[in-house]
Design a protein around this motif. Structure first.
Motif: not given
Length: 537
Positions: A486-493, A518-525, A433-437, A441-443
């Protein structure tokens, strides 16, 4: 079945171009060629000269000098609609008197018919352009040529016999960079040769290329990049009006899920609407007309979704242990069998043929991600009335008396081809999980477009901590807020799951990684394919 891959060896060729461990890992898993890496890094391809494209362009010059009238004969899917609209627009701008016709899927079936040619000849049309069909319309082509008319065929379907035409514009006769293009892409190459390209043409070609699920390498990649750039600068109202809501950005996913199904729906439900009106819609410059027709198309698409859901439910009971599935039911709608075949094939991993029942025959579509379906059908031609299509998608019609023999032949043929099917697995990359930033992901996302031949890899994250569940009452939708580094992400099923998983404290997840906003806030999904309750490391 999933196979978890650990310890992927990094491809050192990527190091000078990509800095994040995540991007290097994702791309290393794909075993890219030097040319593919170059396409990802530098993007643009040099346009290659083609004698065939030049011949096609010159045919317009000849036809113009001879004052010929153009009849364009198209197809009823997204590529057929877009390529027909592109060709009508091109011919009108070149000053030709231009007519067009796409056959009724249910009454006439695929391909230009002799009756269409006869009616056009009576009206004085003498330059015929067949788009997204033509390589299999042998008698039609013969009739056109015998009438002393000009014939240009622009098609990308499999060629199984000699094609007669003044010019055949087909990927098989073009340079390598163009050999996996759909018909709308080929029409765009013709526009380039004639100096007639514009934003409308590149947007139509890009949408069709995504809709026909063409491999996203070589010129297809450049075409979609340019098309998305144009869409994000000044989208055609015809596309914007089909969206369910306003969007900040057009990407390949939005087109595939929001636009393409609505272009296809009128052709599929030709008992309720006329696909030629969609060509008129694509050519219109009247805002009120465009908005009104878009609403009709969207309502028709809602009907399609309801009918498709019913067909899917009816199909599930016919899933067996056979390596090829042949599914039929009296209530199946002929125009929607391809959708159901795709759903069942994706769910089971098996080649699937779904057939509607007509008075004297079965007619339907097949989908496969594992075998060349067109090749197998060609070997079964003695049991068929008609067939055509591609390696992964094909249409077929079987007489009632041949159905049982056809079924036995196809199942036996797949068994011979796919003795390994029981061991067929989907590779999944285990990542920490630590390599997900967001930046990493943008890169990787800058390597887009993603799709056929260049999909986002599936990843496996084990024992991720759930911060809180965020489900709604719909059992077919679940969401978890998790900790990733050290960040939040969401899992969608988007599938049904039980309460032990919905309420778990930690999860094992197989998913593709994206970024939601959403509303200008970006999140790992994490768009999950499978979620399980974790039992630790």
């Amino acid at each position: 079945m999933y196979a978890i891959k650990d310890n992927i060896e990094f491809d050192e060729r990527l190091f000078e171009h990509f800095s994040s461990e995540y991007t290097r890992l994702m791309l290393s898993s794909k075993n890219l060629t030097d040319e593919q890496i170059e396409q990802l890094v530098y993007g643009r391809l040099q346009i290659e000269d083609s004698e065939v494209i030049n011949e096609a362009a010159n045919l317009f010059n000849v036809a113009k000098r001879e004052n010929r009238k153009v009849m364009i004969c198209g197809d009823y899917d997204a590529d057929g609609i877009c390529s027909t609209a592109m060709m009508v627009d091109l011919c009108q701008r070149l000053g030709f008197v231009t007519g067009y016709y796409i056959p009724d899927r249910l009454k006439e079936g695929y391909g230009t018919k002799e009756s269409t040619i006869e009616a056009a000849l009576e009206k004085g049309y003498d330059f015929f352009i067949l788009v997204d069909n033509g390589v299999s319309t042998v008698e039609v082509n013969k009739k056109i040529m015998e009438s002393k008319s000009k014939l240009l065929i622009i098609d990308h379907h499999v060629i199984s016999e000699l094609v007669t035409a003044d010019v055949l514009l087909h990927p098989d006769v073009l340079p390598e960079a163009y050999q996996s293009m759909c018909t709308s892409g080929l029409v765009y190459l013709l526009c380039l040769a004639l100096g007639m390209e514009n934003d409308k043409m590149i947007q139509l070609a890009a949408v069709a290329t995504i809709g026909d699920m063409m491999p996203l390498w070589n010129y297809n990649r450049q075409l979609i990049i340019d098309g998305l750039k144009s869409l994000n600068h000044s989208p055609l109202l015809q596309f914007a009006a089909l969206l369910d809501k306003n969007v900040n950005e057009y990407d390949e996913g939005l087109i595939a899920f929001q636009i393409v199904p609505k272009l296809n729906v009128v052709g599929r439900l030709s008992d309720r609407a006329n696909v030629n009106q969609v060509v008129k819609y694509m050519l219109s410059d009247q805002k009120e007309e465009i908005l009104a027709v878009a609403e009709i198309i969207k309502q028709l698409n809602l009907t399609r979704r309801q009918l498709s859901a019913k067909m899917y439910d009816l199909s599930k009971s016919q899933i067996t242990d056979e390596k090829l599935l042949i599914i039929t039911h009296p209530q199946f709608h002929e125009g929607l069998v391809g959708i159901t075949a795709g759903q069942i094939s994706k769910e089971t991993g098996k080649p699937t043929i779904v057939l509607a029942q007509k008075e004297n025959s079965y007619k339907g579509s097949g989908r496969s991600n594992s075998i060349n379906l067109h090749k197998l059908l060609s070997e079964a031609h003695e049991h068929l009335l008609h067939f055509g299509g591609h390696a992964q998608a094909a249409g077929v019609e079987i007489s009632n008396r041949q159905f049982d023999e056809f079924s036995r032949f196809m199942v036996a043929g797949v068994n011979d081809l796919m003795e390994h099917l029981d061991d067929d697995v989907v590779e999944v990359l285990r990542i920490e999980p630590e390599i997900l930033t967001l930046s990493s992901i943008d890169e990787f996302e800058r390597c887009s477009p993603f799709g056929q031949g260049f999909e986002r890899p599936l990843v496996f994250l084990k024992n991720v901590t759930v911060k809180r569940p965020m489900h709604n009452a719909n059992r077919n939708f679940s969401k978890w807020l998790i900790s990733v580094g050290n960040q939040e992400a969401e899992v969608v099923l988007f599938s049904n799951t039980d309460d032990s998983i919905r309420n778990a404290d930690s999860l094992d997840v197989i998913a593709t990684v994206t970024i939601s906003s959403f509303m200008g806030r970006r999140k790992i999904s994490l768009m999950a394919q499978k979620v399980a309750k974790s039992h630790g490391n």
